[in-house]
Scaffold this motif. Sequence first.
Motif, PDB file in Angstrom:
ATOM      1  N   PRO A 113      -9.557   5.062  -3.219  1.00 40.42           N
ATOM      2  CA  PRO A 113     -10.476   4.146  -3.900  1.00 40.42           C
ATOM      3  C   PRO A 113     -10.138   2.857  -4.649  1.00 40.42           C
ATOM      4  O   PRO A 113     -10.521   1.989  -4.779  1.00 40.42           O
ATOM      5  N   ASP A 114      -8.785   3.116  -5.354  1.00 37.60           N
ATOM      6  CA  ASP A 114      -8.382   2.079  -6.339  1.00 37.60           C
ATOM      7  C   ASP A 114      -7.775   0.981  -5.284  1.00 37.60           C
ATOM      8  O   ASP A 114      -7.588  -0.211  -5.754  1.00 37.60           O
ATOM      9  N   ILE A 115      -6.961   1.512  -4.207  1.00 36.17           N
ATOM     10  CA  ILE A 115      -6.181   0.480  -3.351  1.00 36.17           C
ATOM     11  C   ILE A 115      -7.487  -0.400  -2.748  1.00 36.17           C
ATOM     12  O   ILE A 115      -7.592  -1.421  -2.555  1.00 36.17           O
ATOM     13  N   ARG A 116      -8.593   0.362  -2.203  1.00 37.07           N
ATOM     14  CA  ARG A 116      -9.608  -0.379  -1.675  1.00 37.07           C
ATOM     15  C   ARG A 116     -10.448  -1.198  -2.772  1.00 37.07           C
ATOM     16  O   ARG A 116     -10.593  -2.476  -2.059  1.00 37.07           O
ATOM     17  N   ARG A 117     -10.452  -0.926  -3.853  1.00 37.32           N
ATOM     18  CA  ARG A 117     -10.989  -1.967  -4.918  1.00 37.32           C
ATOM     19  C   ARG A 117     -10.117  -3.133  -4.713  1.00 37.32           C
ATOM     20  O   ARG A 117     -10.779  -4.211  -5.091  1.00 37.32           O
ATOM     21  N   TYR A 118      -8.816  -2.862  -5.038  1.00 35.06           N
ATOM     22  CA  TYR A 118      -7.906  -4.041  -5.356  1.00 35.06           C
ATOM     23  C   TYR A 118      -7.844  -5.134  -4.050  1.00 35.06           C
ATOM     24  O   TYR A 118      -8.251  -6.230  -4.174  1.00 35.06           O
ATOM     25  N   ALA A 119      -8.065  -4.465  -2.714  1.00 38.71           N
ATOM     26  CA  ALA A 119      -8.421  -5.235  -1.597  1.00 38.71           C
ATOM     27  C   ALA A 119      -9.548  -5.654  -1.768  1.00 38.71           C
ATOM     28  O   ALA A 119      -9.654  -7.146  -1.221  1.00 38.71           O
ATOM     29  N   GLU A 120     -10.708  -5.426  -2.049  1.00 38.58           N
ATOM     30  CA  GLU A 120     -12.098  -5.894  -2.458  1.00 38.58           C
ATOM     31  C   GLU A 120     -11.812  -7.235  -3.021  1.00 38.58           C
ATOM     32  O   GLU A 120     -12.314  -8.088  -3.014  1.00 38.58           O
ATOM     33  N   LEU A 121     -11.062  -6.813  -4.218  1.00 41.90           N
ATOM     34  CA  LEU A 121     -10.882  -8.138  -5.233  1.00 41.90           C
ATOM     35  C   LEU A 121     -10.235  -9.185  -4.457  1.00 41.90           C
ATOM     36  O   LEU A 121     -10.361 -10.490  -4.725  1.00 41.90           O
ATOM     37  N   VAL A 122      -9.120  -8.911  -3.957  1.00 45.18           N
ATOM     38  CA  VAL A 122      -8.449 -10.051  -3.205  1.00 45.18           C
ATOM     39  C   VAL A 122      -9.266 -10.531  -2.332  1.00 45.18           C
ATOM     40  O   VAL A 122      -9.312 -11.875  -2.094  1.00 45.18           O
ATOM     41  N   ARG A 123     -10.059  -9.797  -1.622  1.00 46.32           N
ATOM     42  CA  ARG A 123     -11.090 -10.497  -0.402  1.00 46.32           C
ATOM     43  C   ARG A 123     -11.981 -11.321  -1.266  1.00 46.32           C
ATOM     44  O   ARG A 123     -12.345 -12.474  -0.431  1.00 46.32           O
ATOM     45  N   GLN A 124     -12.571 -10.988  -2.255  1.00 49.73           N
ATOM     46  CA  GLN A 124     -13.307 -11.838  -3.011  1.00 49.73           C
ATOM     47  C   GLN A 124     -12.698 -13.232  -3.530  1.00 49.73           C
ATOM     48  O   GLN A 124     -13.391 -14.208  -3.816  1.00 49.73           O
ATOM     49  N   GLY A 125     -11.408 -13.165  -3.772  1.00 49.56           N
ATOM     50  CA  GLY A 125     -10.633 -14.539  -3.940  1.00 49.56           C
ATOM     51  C   GLY A 125     -10.625 -14.842  -5.492  1.00 49.56           C
ATOM     52  O   GLY A 125     -10.742 -13.984  -6.225  1.00 49.56           O
ATOM     53  N   CYS A 130       0.805  -1.216   0.107  1.00 51.70           N
ATOM     54  CA  CYS A 130       0.013  -0.008   0.094  1.00 51.70           C
ATOM     55  C   CYS A 130       0.975   1.314   0.009  1.00 51.70           C
ATOM     56  O   CYS A 130       0.585   2.349  -0.588  1.00 51.70           O
ATOM     57  N   ALA A 131       1.873   0.944   0.893  1.00 51.18           N
ATOM     58  CA  ALA A 131       2.687   2.449   0.933  1.00 51.18           C
ATOM     59  C   ALA A 131       3.267   2.612  -0.376  1.00 51.18           C
ATOM     60  O   ALA A 131       3.517   3.879  -0.760  1.00 51.18           O
ATOM     61  N   ARG A 132       3.680   1.722  -1.144  1.00 52.23           N
ATOM     62  CA  ARG A 132       4.452   1.877  -2.421  1.00 52.23           C
ATOM     63  C   ARG A 132       3.296   2.317  -3.411  1.00 52.23           C
ATOM     64  O   ARG A 132       3.536   3.372  -4.396  1.00 52.23           O
ATOM     65  N   LEU A 133       2.187   1.824  -3.326  1.00 54.03           N
ATOM     66  CA  LEU A 133       1.108   2.361  -4.373  1.00 54.03           C
ATOM     67  C   LEU A 133       0.765   3.792  -3.925  1.00 54.03           C
ATOM     68  O   LEU A 133       0.625   4.574  -4.830  1.00 54.03           O
ATOM     69  N   ARG A 134       0.735   4.212  -2.763  1.00 54.39           N
ATOM     70  CA  ARG A 134       0.514   5.481  -2.228  1.00 54.39           C
ATOM     71  C   ARG A 134       1.625   6.436  -2.773  1.00 54.39           C
ATOM     72  O   ARG A 134       1.278   7.580  -3.290  1.00 54.39           O
ATOM     73  N   SER A 135       2.689   5.824  -2.441  1.00 47.65           N
ATOM     74  CA  SER A 135       3.974   6.964  -2.775  1.00 47.65           C
ATOM     75  C   SER A 135       4.114   7.101  -4.229  1.00 47.65           C
ATOM     76  O   SER A 135       4.799   8.021  -4.971  1.00 47.65           O
ATOM     77  N   SER A 136       3.319   6.186  -5.132  1.00 50.70           N
ATOM     78  CA  SER A 136       3.177   6.513  -6.389  1.00 50.70           C
ATOM     79  C   SER A 136       1.834   7.068  -6.842  1.00 50.70           C
ATOM     80  O   SER A 136       1.321   7.097  -8.073  1.00 50.70           O
ATOM     81  N   ASP A 137       1.101   7.765  -5.923  1.00 51.45           N
ATOM     82  CA  ASP A 137      -0.159   8.395  -6.093  1.00 51.45           C
ATOM     83  C   ASP A 137      -1.172   7.250  -6.481  1.00 51.45           C
ATOM     84  O   ASP A 137      -2.354   7.994  -7.315  1.00 51.45           O
ATOM     85  N   MET A 138      -1.319   6.264  -6.308  1.00 52.23           N
ATOM     86  CA  MET A 138      -2.589   5.458  -6.336  1.00 52.23           C
ATOM     87  C   MET A 138      -3.576   6.045  -5.507  1.00 52.23           C
ATOM     88  O   MET A 138      -3.350   5.980  -4.095  1.00 52.23           O
ATOM     89  N   PRO A 139      -4.734   6.301  -5.910  1.00 51.02           N
ATOM     90  CA  PRO A 139      -5.800   6.966  -5.005  1.00 51.02           C
ATOM     91  C   PRO A 139      -6.460   5.819  -4.068  1.00 51.02           C
ATOM     92  O   PRO A 139      -6.424   4.735  -4.531  1.00 51.02           O
TER      93      PRO A 139
END
Lengths: 136, 136
Positions: free
Chosen positions: B62-74, B51-60
Amino acid sequence: MSIGRVSERTGLSAHTLRFYEREGLFVEPIRRDTAGRRVFGEKEVGWLQVCARLRSSDMPLPDIRRYAELVRQGAGTEAERLELLRGHQARVERRARELRDSLDVIRFKVALYEEHFAAGSADTLWRDGPACAPAE
Amino acid sequence: MSIGRVSERTGLSAHTLRFYEREGLFVEPIRRDTAGRRVFGEKEVGWLQVCARLRSSDMPLPDIRRYAELVRQGAGTEAERLELLRGHQARVERRARELRDSLDVIRFKVALYEEHFAAGSADTLWRDGPACAPAE
DNA sequence: GCTTGACCTCGAGTCGACTCGAACTCCTAC
DNA sequence: GTAGGAGTTCGAGTCGACTCGAGGTCAAGC
């Protein structure tokens, strides 16, 4: 040259140009025509193009204002102007390195997904946590 | 592992970690001890480093949340995850190019000042506008 | 048993750089 | 002379990602 034309040429909105004037970002006061409308010259456009570059590399407005002030004050302020530019250059270079490092991680993860797709085993990703990078 | 320890290890403040939880950025719900305090594992730390890497490259967020959701869904969401990563990769690469372009201008101006200093003619800078770049 | 320190929740505040909208004034063309 | 379009001022609103602070709980060490 009207504000609209400058907006076209610089890609900055008319709102932003007025805002920049309020913020003291211009080196010389913007002239006005009889009706009180702003009149810009090539000098201003050139400066705005520099400003746009400084902004797109995240120089804060106060720093740009300071630079403009120094130019306004004229001869004798060149050393401080250079210092300002060098400071910004260093920050941008640091930021570029940071982006490169992040890109390494992102590319690693993209490659990981691609490999798993190729192997038909994408569903085994994220078993006990994220795969981050080879050596992080 | 306590929130304080995770904060140390990830460089994210405890406030930020709580904020991230509220924002649904974690893949799995954060466990709690009997006193209601958050308990993190290595999995979370690894994810936070990503996450820190994604944020330091300015991923918003909401996009990180979406990614997390997808992983959660499996299983079955890998294609969309890859797409998300690729989209971000493209944006970061574009941003890196933009920074490079800005750096060209900044370095040009720094060099200009240095030359004028060397020639003892710094006071002739900015006669009729900014010198921007060789070919801009 | 009491202090200390780390944790908790909740809501509000901050920051920078725009961005917008309302109400107005001009000039130009028909 | 009037409609349209481009300009004006001013103040307020927006956005994202934190960041902070008040007021409270809990466990460990003295």
